[in-house]
Write a protein that holds these residues in place. Structure first.
Motif, PDB file in Angstrom:
ATOM      1  N   ASN B 462       0.865  -1.169   0.000  1.00 17.34           N
ATOM      2  CA  ASN B 462       0.000   0.000   0.000  1.00 17.34           C
ATOM      3  C   ASN B 462       0.904   1.221   0.000  1.00 17.34           C
ATOM      4  N   VAL B 463       0.835   2.030  -1.046  1.00 16.28           N
ATOM      5  CA  VAL B 463       1.712   3.191  -1.132  1.00 16.28           C
ATOM      6  C   VAL B 463       1.167   4.266  -0.193  1.00 16.28           C
ATOM      7  N   CYS B 464       1.579   4.185   1.064  1.00 13.88           N
ATOM      8  CA  CYS B 464       1.171   5.177   2.044  1.00 13.88           C
ATOM      9  C   CYS B 464       2.365   5.460   2.939  1.00 13.88           C
ATOM     10  N   HIS B 465       2.234   6.423   3.844  1.00 10.06           N
ATOM     11  CA  HIS B 465       3.385   6.822   4.654  1.00 10.06           C
ATOM     12  C   HIS B 465       3.818   5.725   5.608  1.00 10.06           C
ATOM     13  N   ARG B 466       2.892   4.835   5.974  1.00  8.70           N
ATOM     14  CA  ARG B 466       3.236   3.810   6.933  1.00  8.70           C
ATOM     15  C   ARG B 466       4.015   2.665   6.278  1.00  8.70           C
ATOM     16  N   GLU B 467       3.598   2.279   5.069  1.00  9.41           N
ATOM     17  CA  GLU B 467       4.222   1.105   4.452  1.00  9.41           C
ATOM     18  C   GLU B 467       5.319   1.467   3.463  1.00  9.41           C
ATOM     19  N   ALA B 468       5.232   2.640   2.855  1.00 11.28           N
ATOM     20  CA  ALA B 468       6.230   3.021   1.860  1.00 11.28           C
ATOM     21  C   ALA B 468       6.537   4.502   2.058  1.00 11.28           C
ATOM     22  N   SER B 469       7.246   4.806   3.142  1.00 13.76           N
ATOM     23  CA  SER B 469       7.415   6.200   3.547  1.00 13.76           C
ATOM     24  C   SER B 469       8.139   7.032   2.491  1.00 13.76           C
ATOM     25  N   ALA B 470       9.240   6.492   1.963  1.00 17.76           N
ATOM     26  CA  ALA B 470      10.029   7.268   1.008  1.00 17.76           C
ATOM     27  C   ALA B 470       9.229   7.551  -0.255  1.00 17.76           C
ATOM     28  N   ALA B 471       8.525   6.531  -0.752  1.00 19.18           N
ATOM     29  CA  ALA B 471       7.744   6.712  -1.969  1.00 19.18           C
ATOM     30  C   ALA B 471       6.639   7.737  -1.748  1.00 19.18           C
ATOM     31  N   ALA B 472       5.979   7.655  -0.588  1.00 17.81           N
ATOM     32  CA  ALA B 472       4.896   8.592  -0.302  1.00 17.81           C
ATOM     33  C   ALA B 472       5.431  10.024  -0.209  1.00 17.81           C
ATOM     34  N   ASP B 473       6.612  10.205   0.424  1.00 14.77           N
ATOM     35  CA  ASP B 473       7.229  11.530   0.514  1.00 14.77           C
ATOM     36  C   ASP B 473       7.511  12.083  -0.874  1.00 14.77           C
ATOM     37  N   LEU B 474       8.088  11.225  -1.694  1.00 12.07           N
ATOM     38  CA  LEU B 474       8.463  11.623  -3.051  1.00 12.07           C
ATOM     39  C   LEU B 474       7.233  12.065  -3.830  1.00 12.07           C
ATOM     40  N   LEU B 475       6.155  11.292  -3.697  1.00 14.54           N
ATOM     41  CA  LEU B 475       4.942  11.602  -4.441  1.00 14.54           C
ATOM     42  C   LEU B 475       4.285  12.866  -3.902  1.00 14.54           C
ATOM     43  N   ASP B 476       4.422  13.093  -2.593  1.00 12.77           N
ATOM     44  CA  ASP B 476       3.853  14.295  -2.000  1.00 12.77           C
ATOM     45  C   ASP B 476       4.486  15.546  -2.578  1.00 12.77           C
ATOM     46  N   GLN B 477       5.743  15.417  -3.065  1.00 14.29           N
ATOM     47  CA  GLN B 477       6.414  16.582  -3.648  1.00 14.29           C
ATOM     48  C   GLN B 477       6.160  16.685  -5.145  1.00 14.29           C
ATOM     49  N   ASN B 478       5.088  16.030  -5.585  1.00  7.28           N
ATOM     50  CA  ASN B 478       4.688  16.083  -6.987  1.00  7.28           C
ATOM     51  C   ASN B 478       5.744  15.538  -7.929  1.00  7.28           C
ATOM     52  N   MET B 479       6.559  14.616  -7.429  1.00  9.68           N
ATOM     53  CA  MET B 479       7.505  13.979  -8.332  1.00  9.68           C
ATOM     54  C   MET B 479       6.825  12.765  -8.947  1.00  9.68           C
ATOM     55  N   GLN B 480       7.352  12.342 -10.083  1.00 14.12           N
ATOM     56  CA  GLN B 480       6.748  11.219 -10.782  1.00 14.12           C
ATOM     57  C   GLN B 480       7.442   9.924 -10.367  1.00 14.12           C
ATOM     58  N   LEU B 481       6.632   8.915 -10.202  1.00 12.61           N
ATOM     59  CA  LEU B 481       7.202   7.612  -9.852  1.00 12.61           C
ATOM     60  C   LEU B 481       6.444   6.566 -10.667  1.00 12.61           C
ATOM     61  N   THR B 482       7.177   5.772 -11.415  1.00 11.93           N
ATOM     62  CA  THR B 482       6.507   4.741 -12.202  1.00 11.93           C
ATOM     63  C   THR B 482       6.851   3.368 -11.648  1.00 11.93           C
ATOM     64  N   LEU B 483       6.083   2.387 -12.086  1.00 13.89           N
ATOM     65  CA  LEU B 483       6.338   1.017 -11.638  1.00 13.89           C
ATOM     66  C   LEU B 483       7.741   0.583 -12.025  1.00 13.89           C
ATOM     67  N   ALA B 484       8.173   1.008 -13.228  1.00 20.15           N
ATOM     68  CA  ALA B 484       9.505   0.609 -13.697  1.00 20.15           C
ATOM     69  C   ALA B 484      10.574   1.089 -12.728  1.00 20.15           C
ATOM     70  N   ASP B 485      10.360   2.287 -12.131  1.00 23.51           N
ATOM     71  CA  ASP B 485      11.356   2.826 -11.204  1.00 23.51           C
ATOM     72  C   ASP B 485      11.529   1.925  -9.994  1.00 23.51           C
ATOM     73  N   ILE B 486      10.404   1.575  -9.365  1.00 20.93           N
ATOM     74  CA  ILE B 486      10.534   0.828  -8.117  1.00 20.93           C
ATOM     75  C   ILE B 486      10.915  -0.620  -8.368  1.00 20.93           C
ATOM     76  N   LEU B 487      10.752  -1.086  -9.591  1.00 19.76           N
ATOM     77  CA  LEU B 487      11.097  -2.485  -9.879  1.00 19.76           C
ATOM     78  C   LEU B 487      12.582  -2.669 -10.143  1.00 19.76           C
ATOM     79  N   LYS B 488      13.328  -1.537 -10.201  1.00 19.43           N
ATOM     80  CA  LYS B 488      14.765  -1.673 -10.440  1.00 19.43           C
ATOM     81  C   LYS B 488      15.452  -2.223  -9.202  1.00 19.43           C
ATOM     82  N   ASP B 489      16.553  -2.928  -9.465  1.00 17.67           N
ATOM     83  CA  ASP B 489      17.292  -3.553  -8.375  1.00 17.67           C
ATOM     84  C   ASP B 489      18.133  -2.495  -7.663  1.00 17.67           C
ATOM     85  N   PRO B 490      17.961  -2.312  -6.343  1.00 16.45           N
ATOM     86  CA  PRO B 490      18.731  -1.282  -5.639  1.00 16.45           C
ATOM     87  C   PRO B 490      20.243  -1.564  -5.614  1.00 16.45           C
TER      88      PRO B 490
END
Lengths: 127, 592
Positions: B462-490
């Protein structure tokens, strides 16, 4: 290679080694422990703490905590040295020296933990 | 409330059984102590001496319990010894009586039941994780419990059969599964099982008696209006009642069975994918059954047979039907209806030699196995699908040379498990069923390439502050995030994690098989299928702002205030635009 990581690693390891340099020697002999090295160790430790500020990850928080512990212990040791050093004498007497070196040994442990976390984090990222 | 009445009942049974032995003991002790204190003794010097009340009690304590320390403090006189004999015999008998009564109390069935119920209710109250209530611990119930335990989910079991509850206690589950032997349609027991607790996620009703099932469902709904109910039902009349309760999932084992059967024949690839997703034993992704198209024979036209024919007819396949009780007038559109038992002669008559496949789907396991033997003799090439009714006959079915075994209780348990753990998966299967086989092919190929032979694992984010804090922060700043981004190997963003996003739920709407370019927004629920390692890495990158920025932009941002400042000094050309700190970043980061 990344300049940031080089600087960061350099300071963390320098803090660790300087603390070790101060601690090593007979625990109650003030001639084996230099107050100059203790002072430099405090300065390097505080610089390291400064570098760690502002990291928003869990690992960063842990690193900062370890650094703060080392600062606290080293500064306590330094303050104790000032209080314990008798007027005109070369250094604190053996009983006080034991306390000073023990406190610094605690700081050494905190710095070891810092370094282990840093190495672990670097290995985990595998880049 | 229930616990108090239980306590009252236990206390009452205890009192009733132990009142008399207790009074007997008190009486014997009282007489003994008073006698001992009144009878004069003699001290070491020969002076008369009376035992104090405390000493008399001490004497009786070690005499009546047959411990016997001797004559303390000084040797007894003959009168004292006479009284001591009396005390000893009466005391020992009083104790035997008391102990005997206690043992009889422990063997009293009402007492043990009341005690079990109390312990059960207490264990359930202590469960802090989410849990499910399973009413009915037959084949399906025990398979479901096993599945829940494999996924580390807690459950409590109620069954009216003592033997089943005893069997439950002997299972080696990974989590604790308290069981109670009781009639679950009695509301008191449902409350004991925790139906009112906020962490109780669902009530699963699996008894074979439809009326009891309906009653349990109604009681559960009244006791907890918000709870989810999954109820087994095969009768239309009961189903309608159940649906009126609201938020009740009716599970018809025969329907699920017929659905799976037709899926196996019509779209074997999807059947393969489905079996793989539910981790069916021995299923390999991409190794779909080679099911021939053509004339099929269906043996057994009961409730399951009706569902099967319904689903097959939707695909334009009309099997020949053999059943001793089939209504010949019924216009089911099948090619041939034979009203007989499926023996060798009947099978020949139905044209088994020319049929491509046969479904042995009667409700008797021995009947089904003998149909298989006849088929083997008459048309060894035919594709055989057999229905296994009883879980205990597993070994016989394993030994039979058959292309596909479908077991009703197992398919039902898996469906309920899938529904409880990841309800969206069935939606995906239905979606794939409605669409072309190419889509299934595509997904299977992708899963094969990413997950491979490793154990697959389903999870939702669930993309929310509790389960995915960094992603939620990023999205709150109106940045774009696609599935391809998060599927990359860190560990290197040119690589891709071994997982596939299966679906995305946004504002109650489902996007099936979202493409890599799909934008992620706060509040999205994404279901992934992949390896356990990929889940760990994905969760880590969704919660680590630095890793996430690296995945999005390819630049590892400086960590800490000082390095941020240094970075700005060294690269004045990208004052705030660079990915240094996520909080300082603006504008869309284009994935490389």
């Amino acid at each position: 290679m990344n300049l940031e990581r080089v600087i960061f690693g350099f300071f963390i390891l320098l803090a660790l080694t300087l603390t070790f340099v101060f601690v090593v020697g007979e625990i109650d002999n003030h001639q084996h422990h230099s107050v100059w090295i203790l002072t430099i160790a405090i300065l390097v430790n505080m610089t390291t703490t400064g570098l760690k500020l502002g990291d928003r990850t869990q690992v960063g928080a842990l690193l900062l905590a370890a650094s703060l512990v080392a600062d606290l212990l080293l500064i306590s040791a330094r303050v104790f040295w000032i209080i314990a050093e008798p007027e005109g004498a070369a250094g604190p007497n053996p009983e006080d020296m034991v306390t000073i070196v023990s406190l610094s040994a605690g700081a050494l442990l905190a710095n070891i933990i810092s370094s282990v976390i840093l190495i672990g984090d670097t290995l985990m990222s595998r880049r | 409330m229930a616990s108090t009445t239980e306590l009252d009942r236990v206390a009452m049974v205890v009192l009733r059984y132990l009142r008399r032995p207790f009074f007997a003991l008190v009486l014997v002790y009282a007489v003994g102590i008073i006698g001992m204190a009144l009878i004069p003794g003699r001290d070491a010097d020969g002076n008369p001496e009376y035992m104090s009340l405390f000493h008399a009690f001490y004497f009786l304590t070690y005499t009546a319990t047959t411990t016997g320390f001797g004559e303390i403090p000084s040797a007894f006189t003959n009168e004292q010894r006479l009284w001591a004999i009396f005390c000893l015999y009466t005391g020992v008998f009083a104790w035997f009586y008391a102990i005997g009564s206690t043992i009889r109390l422990l063997q009293n069935p009402h007492f043990t039941h009341a005690l079990n119920e109390r312990n059960f209710a207490r264990t359930v109250r202590r469960i802090s994780e989410p849990f499910f209530i399973i009413c009915g611990f037959g084949d399906t119930g025990s398979l479901l419990a096993r599945g829940l335990s494999d996924h580390k989910f807690n459950a409590v079991v109620i069954d009216a059969d003592t033997e089943r509850i005893k069997a439950l206690a002997l299972r080696d589950y990974t989590v604790r599964m308290p069981g109670l032997c009781a009639d679950a349609s009695v509301p008191k027991y449902l409350v004991d099982a925790g139906v009112k607790q906020p962490n109780c996620k669902a009530v699963v009703v699996l008894n074979s008696d439809e009326d009891i099932n309906l009653k349990i469902a109604v009681m559960s709904r009244y006791l907890n209006p918000g709870i989810q109910i999954v109820c087994r039902s095969t009768s239309l009349r009961h189903e309608e009642h159940l649906r009126e309760l609201g938020d009740v999932t009716v599970i018809d084992p025969f329907e699920i069975f017929g659905q799976l059967l037709s899926m196996a024949i019509v779209s074997p690839k999807l059947h393969n994918l489905n079996s793989w997703l539910v981790r069916a034993h021995g299923v390999k992704l991409g190794k779909a059954l080679q099911v021939p198209k053509g004339q099929w024979i269906l043996c057994g036209y009961g409730r399951m047979g009706h569902w099967f024919r319904k689903y097959m007819a939707e695909q334009g396949i009309y099997p020949s039907i053999i059943d001793p009780d089939v209504d010949l007038d019924e216009n089911v559109g099948s090619e041939k209806i034979i009203r007989a038992y499926a023996d060798r002669k009947t099978l020949k008559e139905s044209g088994i030699e020319d049929a491509v496949g046969i479904v042995a789907g009667t409700d008797s396991d021995s009947g089904n196995l003998s149909i298989l033997l006849s088929t083997e003799a008459l048309n060894p090439e035919a594709f055989t699908i057999v229905r296994q009714n009883d879980h205990d006959n597993q070994i016989a079915f394993d030994a039979a040379n058959v292309d596909l075994v479908l077991q009703s209780s197992l398919t039902t348990a898996r469906r309920i498990l899938k529904y409880l753990i990841s309800p969206l998966i069935q939606t995906l299967i239905d979606y794939l069923h409605e669409n072309d086989e190419e889509l299934t092919d595509e997904l299977v190929t992708r899963l094969q390439n990413t997950v491979g032979d490793e154990v697959q694992h389903l999870w939702r984010v669930n993309v929310c502050h509790r389960e995915a804090s960094a992603a939620a922060d990023l999205l709150d700043q109106n940045m774009q995030l696609t599935l391809a981004d998060i599927l990359k190997d860190p560990t290197g963003r040119s690589k891709v994690l071994a997982c596939v996003p299966l679906m995305m739920e946004r504002d109650g709407e489902c996007v099936m098989l979202p493409g890599d370019g799909e934008q992620i927004r706060v509040g999205d629920e994404i279901v992934f299928c992949g390896t356990e390692r990929s889940e760990r890495l994905l969760t880590a990158s969704l919660n680590n702002p630095y890793t996430l920025t690296y995945l999005v932009s390819g630049v590892y941002p400086p960590r800490g205030y000082f390095f941020n400042w240094l970075d700005r000094q060294l690269n004045p050309s990208r004052p705030a635009n660079g990915p240094p700190n996520v909080s300082a970043g603006t504008g869309p980061a284009t994935p490389a």
